[in-house]
Write an enzyme that holds these catalytic residues in place. Structure first.
Site, PDB file in Angstrom:
ATOM      1  CG  HIS A   1      -3.123   8.123 -13.278  1.00  0.00           C
ATOM      2  ND1 HIS A   1      -2.034   7.373 -12.923  1.00  0.00           N
ATOM      3  CD2 HIS A   1      -2.643   9.161 -14.001  1.00  0.00           C
ATOM      4  CE1 HIS A   1      -0.934   7.952 -13.402  1.00  0.00           C
ATOM      5  NE2 HIS A   1      -1.287   9.040 -14.056  1.00  0.00           N
TER       6      HIS A   1
ATOM      7  CD  GLU B   1       1.124   7.091 -11.029  1.00  0.00           C
ATOM      8  OE1 GLU B   1       0.602   7.985 -10.356  1.00  0.00           O
ATOM      9  OE2 GLU B   1       2.023   7.311 -11.871  1.00  0.00           O
TER      10      GLU B   1
ATOM     11  CD  GLU C   1      -1.629   9.657 -18.372  1.00  0.00           C
ATOM     12  OE1 GLU C   1      -1.085  10.752 -18.432  1.00  0.00           O
ATOM     13  OE2 GLU C   1      -1.839   9.062 -17.304  1.00  0.00           O
TER      14      GLU C   1
ATOM     15  N   GLY D   1       6.292   8.668 -16.056  1.00  0.00           N
ATOM     16  CA  GLY D   1       7.303   8.881 -15.014  1.00  0.00           C
ATOM     17  C   GLY D   1       8.606   8.141 -15.293  1.00  0.00           C
TER      18      GLY D   1
END
Ligand code: PEP
Length: 249
Positions: free
Chosen positions: A99, A101, A171, A177
């Protein structure tokens, strides 16, 4: 024939043990009308400490559940890490790997992500491999160079069958976000390109980045987008399931 939609929720560092139990009090009846829909696969990825109540709720509703990260070694002196056998005992079948993050906040390099993907596949589980460019990379015209590096590094050395078993999640970092969504054409362009690069026409490729009810239909209707990896809108049952109902309307 309608295509199958994968609706996966990434809770990130949200929903404690008791909040997860509460989530399923509302989710179970809300999901009931979709339970037998063969064109929908719902999955939820929770923090490690919420995996137990997640596993109980998910099994009752018949949805997929998983973790958001794992270490590639089976055991040993790796303080703070969680291994694949540990997750297997909870019944976990799917694990998010790479991911943005993890890549950008925790500095996970491509080589580590590749090892994790391989270890998850070796355990007979499904990696949900995330990849995508930052705003700076997109604006400097490096979107495809970056993603080619991320994807090739994760799949090189795998058999075609293994490459097919991975679930891919494009993504764009600038859309995660932030409330900013890639346009359906931008998302489709990358997902189509990814499918060609992967070399597996039947690979499952999701789009992630501020997906919600109001933009779900146009994104999920694109030919090469098989579903969504959803952060913020997956934390409560109603906005999460609304993504699918909006697509079907
Ligand atoms: C994500 O965490 O993978 C994600 C896409 O988050 P959000 O939907 O909140 O942008």
């Amino acid at each position: 024939m309608a295509k199958k939609i994968y609706l996966y929720g990434n809770w990130k560092m949200n929903n404690t043990y008791s909040e997860t139990e509460k989530f399923f009090v509302d989710f179970a009846p809300a999901y009931e009308p979709f339970r037998n829909d063969k064109n929908l696969e719902v999955g939820i990825f929770a923090p490690f400490t919420s995996l137990w109540p997640l596993s109980q709720g998910a099994k009752k509703s018949g949805i997929v559940f998983g973790a958001q990260n794992v270490y590639y070694e089976a055991k040993g002196a790796f303080t703070g890490e969680i291994s694949i056998p540990m997750l297997k005992e909870y019944g976990v079948t799917h694990i998010i790997i790479g991911h943005s993050e993890r890549r950008h906040i925790f500095g996970e390099p491509d080589e580590m992500i590749a090892k994790k993907v391989k270890a998850v596949l070796d355990a007979g589980m499904t990696p949900v491999l995330c990849y995508g460019e930052t705003l700076e990379e997109r604006e400097s015209g490096n979107t495809f160079t970056v993603m080619e590096r991320q994807l090739k590094s994760a799949i090189s050395g795998l058999t075609p069958d293994e490459v097919k078993k991975i679930i891919y999640a494009y993504e764009p970092v600038w859309a995660i976000g932030t409330g900013k969504t890639a346009t359906p054409d931008q998302a489709e362009e990358v997902c189509k390109w990814s499918r060609e690069l992967i070399g597996q026409p039947e690979a499952v490729i999701l789009y992630g980045g501020s997906v919600k009810g109001s933009n779900a239909k146009e994104l999920l209707s694109m030919k090469d987008i098989d579903g969504a990896l959803v952060g913020g809108a997956s934390l409560k049952p109603a906005p999460f399931l609304e993504i699918y109902t909006a697509y079907r309307e």
